[in-house]
Design a protein around this motif. Structure first.
Motif, PDB file in Angstrom:
ATOM      1  N   GLY A  13      17.530 -51.491  26.521  1.00 43.53           N
ATOM      2  CA  GLY A  13      18.340 -52.191  26.877  1.00 43.53           C
ATOM      3  C   GLY A  13      19.560 -52.459  26.290  1.00 43.53           C
ATOM      4  O   GLY A  13      21.188 -53.010  27.093  1.00 43.53           O
ATOM      5  N   GLU A  14      19.504 -52.293  25.646  1.00 48.50           N
ATOM      6  CA  GLU A  14      21.131 -52.487  24.190  1.00 48.50           C
ATOM      7  C   GLU A  14      21.160 -51.165  23.929  1.00 48.50           C
ATOM      8  O   GLU A  14      21.960 -50.669  22.495  1.00 48.50           O
ATOM      9  N   ARG A  15      21.385 -49.783  24.822  1.00 49.32           N
ATOM     10  CA  ARG A  15      21.732 -48.498  23.624  1.00 49.32           C
ATOM     11  C   ARG A  15      22.413 -47.799  25.165  1.00 49.32           C
ATOM     12  O   ARG A  15      22.016 -46.474  25.528  1.00 49.32           O
ATOM     13  N   MET A  16      23.560 -48.370  24.959  1.00 52.45           N
ATOM     14  CA  MET A  16      24.925 -47.415  26.203  1.00 52.45           C
ATOM     15  C   MET A  16      25.452 -46.721  25.299  1.00 52.45           C
ATOM     16  O   MET A  16      25.760 -47.765  24.036  1.00 52.45           O
ATOM     17  N   PRO A  17      25.480 -45.783  25.665  1.00 50.53           N
ATOM     18  CA  PRO A  17      26.534 -45.075  25.435  1.00 50.53           C
ATOM     19  C   PRO A  17      27.958 -45.557  24.992  1.00 50.53           C
ATOM     20  O   PRO A  17      28.449 -46.726  25.851  1.00 50.53           O
ATOM     21  N   LEU A  18      28.218 -44.939  24.116  1.00 49.02           N
ATOM     22  CA  LEU A  18      29.810 -45.614  23.171  1.00 49.02           C
ATOM     23  C   LEU A  18      31.299 -45.252  24.666  1.00 49.02           C
ATOM     24  O   LEU A  18      32.066 -45.769  24.883  1.00 49.02           O
ATOM     25  N   ALA A  19      30.985 -44.057  24.892  1.00 53.34           N
ATOM     26  CA  ALA A  19      32.314 -43.873  25.955  1.00 53.34           C
ATOM     27  C   ALA A  19      32.119 -43.920  27.118  1.00 53.34           C
ATOM     28  O   ALA A  19      30.694 -44.035  28.058  1.00 53.34           O
ATOM     29  N   LYS A  20      32.524 -45.228  27.658  1.00 56.36           N
ATOM     30  CA  LYS A  20      32.568 -45.589  29.278  1.00 56.36           C
ATOM     31  C   LYS A  20      32.882 -45.174  30.263  1.00 56.36           C
ATOM     32  O   LYS A  20      31.436 -45.290  31.277  1.00 56.36           O
ATOM     33  N   GLU A  21      32.900 -43.956  30.401  1.00 58.84           N
ATOM     34  CA  GLU A  21      32.757 -42.664  31.230  1.00 58.84           C
ATOM     35  C   GLU A  21      31.576 -41.679  31.565  1.00 58.84           C
ATOM     36  O   GLU A  21      31.281 -41.327  31.837  1.00 58.84           O
ATOM     37  N   TYR A  26      24.754 -41.819  32.340  1.00 56.02           N
ATOM     38  CA  TYR A  26      23.641 -42.559  31.377  1.00 56.02           C
ATOM     39  C   TYR A  26      22.509 -43.496  31.636  1.00 56.02           C
ATOM     40  O   TYR A  26      21.375 -43.182  32.464  1.00 56.02           O
ATOM     41  N   ALA A  27      22.837 -44.469  32.702  1.00 58.30           N
ATOM     42  CA  ALA A  27      22.157 -44.866  33.425  1.00 58.30           C
ATOM     43  C   ALA A  27      21.667 -45.142  34.994  1.00 58.30           C
ATOM     44  O   ALA A  27      20.552 -45.031  34.702  1.00 58.30           O
ATOM     45  N   THR A  28      21.986 -43.904  35.299  1.00 62.13           N
ATOM     46  CA  THR A  28      21.151 -42.971  36.992  1.00 62.13           C
ATOM     47  C   THR A  28      20.296 -42.369  36.547  1.00 62.13           C
ATOM     48  O   THR A  28      19.154 -41.826  36.461  1.00 62.13           O
ATOM     49  N   ASP A  29      20.518 -41.176  35.399  1.00 61.86           N
ATOM     50  CA  ASP A  29      19.768 -40.765  34.097  1.00 61.86           C
ATOM     51  C   ASP A  29      18.220 -41.482  33.941  1.00 61.86           C
ATOM     52  O   ASP A  29      17.772 -41.623  33.816  1.00 61.86           O
ATOM     53  N   TRP A  30      18.569 -42.790  33.163  1.00 62.43           N
ATOM     54  CA  TRP A  30      17.948 -43.494  33.023  1.00 62.43           C
ATOM     55  C   TRP A  30      16.843 -44.064  33.935  1.00 62.43           C
ATOM     56  O   TRP A  30      15.452 -43.817  34.197  1.00 62.43           O
ATOM     57  N   VAL A  31      17.296 -44.274  35.496  1.00 66.31           N
ATOM     58  CA  VAL A  31      16.525 -44.916  36.387  1.00 66.31           C
ATOM     59  C   VAL A  31      15.826 -44.201  36.892  1.00 66.31           C
ATOM     60  O   VAL A  31      14.886 -44.293  37.477  1.00 66.31           O
ATOM     61  N   THR A  32      16.651 -42.525  36.657  1.00 60.63           N
ATOM     62  CA  THR A  32      15.633 -41.601  37.781  1.00 60.63           C
ATOM     63  C   THR A  32      14.491 -40.835  37.214  1.00 60.63           C
ATOM     64  O   THR A  32      13.654 -41.202  37.336  1.00 60.63           O
ATOM     65  N   ALA A  48      19.878 -55.275  32.193  1.00 58.12           N
ATOM     66  CA  ALA A  48      21.265 -54.309  31.397  1.00 58.12           C
ATOM     67  C   ALA A  48      21.399 -53.243  32.232  1.00 58.12           C
ATOM     68  O   ALA A  48      23.113 -52.748  32.390  1.00 58.12           O
ATOM     69  N   LEU A  49      21.432 -52.875  33.027  1.00 56.13           N
ATOM     70  CA  LEU A  49      21.748 -51.955  33.708  1.00 56.13           C
ATOM     71  C   LEU A  49      21.784 -52.507  35.772  1.00 56.13           C
ATOM     72  O   LEU A  49      22.709 -51.858  35.818  1.00 56.13           O
ATOM     73  N   ARG A  50      21.903 -53.194  35.817  1.00 49.55           N
ATOM     74  CA  ARG A  50      22.035 -54.273  36.546  1.00 49.55           C
ATOM     75  C   ARG A  50      23.886 -54.763  35.764  1.00 49.55           C
ATOM     76  O   ARG A  50      24.475 -54.755  36.655  1.00 49.55           O
ATOM     77  N   ARG A  51      23.754 -54.826  34.721  1.00 47.93           N
ATOM     78  CA  ARG A  51      25.189 -55.319  33.699  1.00 47.93           C
ATOM     79  C   ARG A  51      26.016 -53.826  34.181  1.00 47.93           C
ATOM     80  O   ARG A  51      27.300 -53.615  34.879  1.00 47.93           O
ATOM     81  N   VAL A  52      25.286 -53.152  34.608  1.00 48.72           N
ATOM     82  CA  VAL A  52      26.224 -51.744  34.535  1.00 48.72           C
ATOM     83  C   VAL A  52      26.457 -50.937  35.729  1.00 48.72           C
ATOM     84  O   VAL A  52      27.848 -50.339  35.824  1.00 48.72           O
ATOM     85  N   ALA A  53      25.295 -51.378  36.612  1.00 50.26           N
ATOM     86  CA  ALA A  53      25.984 -51.061  38.196  1.00 50.26           C
ATOM     87  C   ALA A  53      26.560 -51.499  38.719  1.00 50.26           C
ATOM     88  O   ALA A  53      27.110 -50.848  39.437  1.00 50.26           O
TER      89      ALA A  53
END
Length: 67
Positions: A13-21, A26-32, A48-53
């Motif tokens: 939940g704390e490992r999000m990519p630095l690049a916003k784009e 990343y999140a969809t790959d994670w959920v998949t 984390a997923l809810r925040r990104v979604a």
């Protein structure tokens, strides 16, 4: 080694990519992956997923369950 080593200390939940784009991809790959392999998500991951979604309105998750 430094950046990869520091990632090991963080939960998923704390490992999000630095690049916003890259965040939605990343999140969809994670959920998949979670769905494909019938893996669970802990509270930090779900949070984390809810925040990104919120910023990923056009993202789509498609998967085929693993055998």
């Amino acid at each position: 080694m430094g950046s990869n080593h520091s990632k090991a200390d963080k939960g998923q939940g704390e490992r999000m990519p630095l690049a916003k784009e890259a965040t939605c991809t990343y999140a969809t790959d994670w959920v998949t992956t979670k769905l494909q392999w019938k893996l669970t998500a802990d509270r930090a991951e779900v949070k984390a997923l809810r925040r990104v979604a919120v910023g990923c309105k056009s993202a789509t998750v498609k998967f085929t369950p693993a055998p």
